[in-house]
Design an enzyme around this catalytic site. Structure first.
Site, short mmCIF file in Angstrom:
data_model
loop_
_atom_site.label_atom_id
_atom_site.label_comp_id
_atom_site.label_asym_id
_atom_site.label_seq_id
_atom_site.Cartn_x
_atom_site.Cartn_y
_atom_site.Cartn_z
N GLY A 1 1.48 7.67 -0.56
CA GLY A 1 1.95 9.12 -0.84
C GLY A 1 2.95 9.57 0.13
N GLY A 2 3.25 9.02 1.23
CA GLY A 2 3.91 9.10 2.58
C GLY A 2 5.19 8.71 2.30
N VAL A 3 6.12 9.16 3.31
CA VAL A 3 7.49 8.74 3.37
C VAL A 3 7.63 7.25 3.44
CG1 VAL A 3 7.87 9.55 5.51
CG2 VAL A 3 9.97 9.27 4.06
N SER B 1 5.55 4.41 3.59
CA SER B 1 5.20 3.62 2.58
C SER B 1 6.28 3.70 1.42
CB SER B 1 3.71 3.77 2.11
OG SER B 1 3.43 4.96 1.67
N CYS C 1 -10.25 1.49 9.91
CA CYS C 1 -9.99 1.61 8.54
C CYS C 1 -8.94 0.39 8.61
CB CYS C 1 -9.10 2.95 8.27
SG CYS C 1 -8.31 2.85 6.59
N MET D 1 -4.45 3.52 -2.17
CA MET D 1 -6.10 3.46 -1.85
C MET D 1 -6.76 4.61 -1.73
SD MET D 1 -5.71 0.20 1.08
CE MET D 1 -3.91 0.09 1.47
N CYS E 1 -8.07 11.23 8.87
CA CYS E 1 -8.00 11.55 7.33
C CYS E 1 -9.13 12.22 6.80
CB CYS E 1 -7.82 10.23 6.55
SG CYS E 1 -8.33 10.28 4.81
N GLY F 1 3.40 0.42 5.04
CA GLY F 1 4.41 1.47 6.09
C GLY F 1 4.03 1.47 7.61
N GLY G 1 0.80 -1.30 0.07
CA GLY G 1 -0.01 -0.05 0.02
C GLY G 1 0.97 1.35 -0.10
N LEU G 2 0.83 2.07 -1.20
CA LEU G 2 1.73 3.24 -1.23
C LEU G 2 0.53 4.24 -0.97
CD1 LEU G 2 4.65 3.45 -2.13
CD2 LEU G 2 4.07 4.32 -4.32
#
Length: 384
Positions: free
Chosen positions: A9-11, A13, A107, A32, A204, A131, A6-7
């Site tokens: 958009g943070g450092v 992951s 989640c 996701m 979120c 991550g 799961g990527l």
């Protein structure tokens, strides 16, 4: 071995994906998309309830840059309706009852390690990876969830409701390194889009909004009395009893009487918020709680230790506890040393040393064998 990571958009992951590739795994990334204000307004039947402020599109752009730089394929999947139904609606339902739920735990339970996990298995992947700062340990054929090396960032608390069997097919590449090292790796790889990106905090779907303003879109505010539990006197007005949590000391607007003041209880039916002065913080302290819907992360419930530790909120210091099982998913948890601000609706997460052995929802909180919130309500009424 094929891994779907799961990527986000943070450092974290991003570096997790890099480490997996470096270790020789066949890595595919997946972003996701769980929240979209406009789409959710359509689901809610109110297309103008609030403006879109969730930064997911920027997160996707950052994830795409990372995947391209690492030479990894990137998929994108939408779980907007699933998140709305399983996470957000549960979040609202709990708040309506005056409870304080944890959407990050929901989640992980319903999205990342349910919908996302099953998708990975259906597509033929051997494992999923995230991550999270967590780790695993396999012993006698069972995979335990364990704390990460970076105790300051450890996120096992948020993973306590994940099905135990899924950790055998989950990788946590950051489990044995610390956050400064993650930042260093990202900078060394010139992952500019995430290397110095601020860690996501809070919830979120609320993002940078004011929490109370956001919640009022779904749970309209209803002003009521703030009562000093020690005198029974009304000392201020609140904006809606549902918007406050036990132990809260900021945002109470009790500026005319020297404080600090702490929220200690709620009467949801009568819309009364009870507070106490700093000199009487004993109203915040409980010595036992009832925990339900426990997800045990053990191969056999006979392994449940009588004495272990627990966290009643994230980042809290471990508390010594005694577990008295009631049935397979419920237990009375005792802590005679007392603990402040144990809150109904939040999660009690249990640890046996480095192992996270399960967690469940706090249903009732006791002081000297009596429901503490009921005791506070009665005390406030008697003194009024």
């Amino acid at each position: 071995m094929k891994v779907l990571v799961g990527l986000s958009g943070g450092v974290d992951s991003a570096v997790a994906a890099y480490l997996l590739k470096k270790q020789g795994y066949d890595v595919t990334c997946c972003f996701m998309r769980n929240w979209d204000s406009y789409a959710n307004n359509d689901i809610a039947g109110n297309p103008t309830i609030f403006d879109d402020q969730c930064p997911q599109e920027q997160d996707y752009a950052d994830a795409k840059k990372v995947a391209d730089q690492l030479g990894l394929p990137l998929q994108r999947v939408d779980y907007i309706k699933e998140y709305w139904d399983d996470v957000f609606q549960t979040f609202l339902s709990e708040y309506k009852k005056g409870r304080t739920p944890n959407p990050d735990i929901l989640c992980n339970k319903y999205i990342k390690f349910d919908k996302f996990y099953e998708r990975a298995m259906d597509l033929g992947f051997d494992c999923v990876a995230t991550g999270h700062y967590a780790d695993t340990l396999t012993k006698n054929g069972f995979t335990y969830l364990t704390r990460s090396k970076d105790q300051n960032k450890d996120q096992t608390y948020f993973l306590c409701q994940v099905g135990a069997e899924k950790f055998a097919h989950t990788l946590f590449p950051l489990g044995k390194i610390e956050k400064p090292e993650v930042r260093r790796i990202a900078a060394e790889l010139h992952l500019e889009s995430v290397a110095s990106k601020k860690d996501s905090t809070g919830i979120c779907f609320i993002g940078e909004r004011n929490f109370r303003e956001f919640l009022s879109n779904y749970l309209p505010s209803q002003e009521g009395d703030i009562v000093d539990v020690d005198t029974g006197k009304v000392i201020a007005r609140h904006m809606g009893v549902l918007y406050y949590t036990i132990g809260q000391r900021k945002g109470l607007n009790i500026n005319h009487i020297k404080g600090p003041w702490f929220v200690v209880g709620k009467d949801v039916q009568k819309n009364i918020l009870f507070v106490c002065h700093t000199s009487r913080r004993s109203w915040l302290h409980s010595d036992a709680c009832l925990v339900k819907d426990i997800n045990w992360l053990l191969p056999d419930q006979n392994e449940i230790p009588e004495h272990c530790t627990a966290k009643f909120r994230y980042r809290q210091k471990d508390q010594d506890i005694q577990i008295e099982p009631i049935d397979e998913t419920s237990a009375l948890v005792r802590y005679p040393q007392t603990v402040a601000s144990v809150t109904v609706g939040q999660e009690a997460v249990f640890y046996d040393g480095m192992k996270c052995i399960g967690g469940g929802t706090i249903e009732q909180v006791y002081q000297d064998g009596v429901d503490l919130n009921e005791k506070i309500i009665q005390a406030g009424e008697v003194r009024s």
